[in-house]
Scaffold this active site. Structure first.
Site, PDB file in Angstrom:
ATOM      1  N   ASP A  92       0.811  -1.219   0.000  1.00 10.78           N
ATOM      2  CA  ASP A  92       0.000   0.000   0.000  1.00 10.78           C
ATOM      3  C   ASP A  92       0.842   1.265   0.000  1.00 10.78           C
ATOM      4  O   ASP A  92       0.328   2.361  -0.222  1.00 10.78           O
ATOM      5  CB  ASP A  92      -0.957   0.014   1.195  1.00 10.78           C
ATOM      6  CG  ASP A  92      -0.255  -0.280   2.515  1.00 10.78           C
ATOM      7  OD1 ASP A  92       0.825   0.290   2.766  1.00 10.78           O
ATOM      8  OD2 ASP A  92      -0.800  -1.079   3.298  1.00 10.78           O
ATOM      9  N   ASP A 161       6.237  -5.760   6.440  1.00 14.57           N
ATOM     10  CA  ASP A 161       4.850  -5.298   6.532  1.00 14.57           C
ATOM     11  C   ASP A 161       3.981  -6.305   5.802  1.00 14.57           C
ATOM     12  O   ASP A 161       3.693  -6.169   4.619  1.00 14.57           O
ATOM     13  CB  ASP A 161       4.711  -3.903   5.916  1.00 14.57           C
ATOM     14  CG  ASP A 161       3.276  -3.413   5.942  1.00 14.57           C
ATOM     15  OD1 ASP A 161       2.472  -3.950   6.725  1.00 14.57           O
ATOM     16  OD2 ASP A 161       2.946  -2.494   5.171  1.00 14.57           O
TER      17      ASP A 161
END
Length: 287
Positions: A92, A161
């Site tokens: 993202d 992440d």
């Protein structure tokens, strides 16, 4: 898409039995299936835009900053000079956005396996995808395992992440993965990985911490509040390649003016130290 009923998306998953988070939906902005996972982007009524992977909330515009800042600045500030950073995952763009802000970071390499997540984020989540515009960043679409096998002792900080341990993220919680992290770190390096919540997955947290300890002499677990994650809380395993490394004591203590300039809304030095203060039942489980 079968998780959207009567205008509400509900995060129903066996990872968190007997509970779920629901978001009121105004519009489905995107629904695609990549080679690796199901990708949904929603416009919600009260939480802004939300990214959903394999039916699990990854981020919402309302509270994403808490997660992005903590998974980034905990390891960055635990290292005295985090000049070179590797991000595994983070499609993202939020972690890249935060790493760009740290004044001592000179180089960021990101390896994300799913290019369609990157494309969806650039299209629908510009407040996070701005991280991909960083002049410090080199972005690779590919396998983080293979990249680390080919880049040994290269990074001061490595941040994983990942999504939760289903689909393509399962391998990012294994003992072998932590071995690869250790091998790609320079001497004195620091890692940080998403490690789940103690309220809905204490056994998973303990297993992740134990696997990390197989390869790192200093391992700590830290907490952050993110309301739209299961139980409203998320944890990180933070580890150092050197012994007696005080991960809870930040090397960089930013002034209020510096925090404002970097647009940090959650992280500060006091929050850094407090994140490592654990409830008794968690300390016992992880001891």
């Amino acid at each position: 898409m079968d998780q959207i009923r009567k205008g509400w998306f509900s995060e129903l998953n066996d990872l968190w039995p007997g509970q779920c988070m629901s978001l009121e939906v105004q519009q489905v902005l995107q629904h695609t299936k990549s080679q690796y996972q199901d990708i949904v982007v929603l416009q919600t009524k009260h939480h802004g835009r939300a990214l959903i992977l394999d039916g699990i909330i990854q981020c919402t515009e309302h509270d994403e900053f808490a997660y992005q800042e903590m998974i980034s600045f905990l390891p960055l500030c635990a290292h005295p000079d985090p000049a070179s950073v590797l991000i595994v995952g983070g499609g993202d763009g939020g972690v890249a956005r935060e790493c760009h802000k740290h004044p001592r970071v000179k180089r960021v390499v990101q390896v994300e396996i799913d290019g369609e997540v990157i494309a969806a984020s650039k299209r629908h989540l510009p407040f996070m995808a701005e991280g991909f515009d960083s002049a410090k960043l080199t972005l690779h679409v590919g396998d983080g395992f293979r990249y680390m096998e080919e880049h040994r002792e290269e990074f001061d900080v490595i941040i994983t992440d990942s999504s939760d341990p289903i689909g393509p993220a399962v391998n990012l919680f294994t003992e072998a993965y932590f071995g690869l992290l250790r091998g790609a770190l320079k001497s004195g390096g620091v890692i940080c990985s998403q490690a789940g919540t103690v309220w809905a997955g204490l056994d998973h947290v303990r297993q992740t911490v134990d696997r990390c300890r197989k390869h790192f002499p200093t391992v700590r677990y830290a907490l952050a509040s993110v309301p739209t994650y299961p139980s409203g809380q998320i944890g990180f395993v933070v580890a150092a390649a050197s012994e007696r490394h005080d991960l809870a004591a930040p090397h960089h203590r930013f002034s209020d003016e510096e925090l404002a300039k970097m647009r940090l809304r959650y992280y500060n030095a006091d929050v850094h130290a407090a994140a490592f203060a654990l409830p008794n039942f968690v300390k016992k489980a992880l001891s």
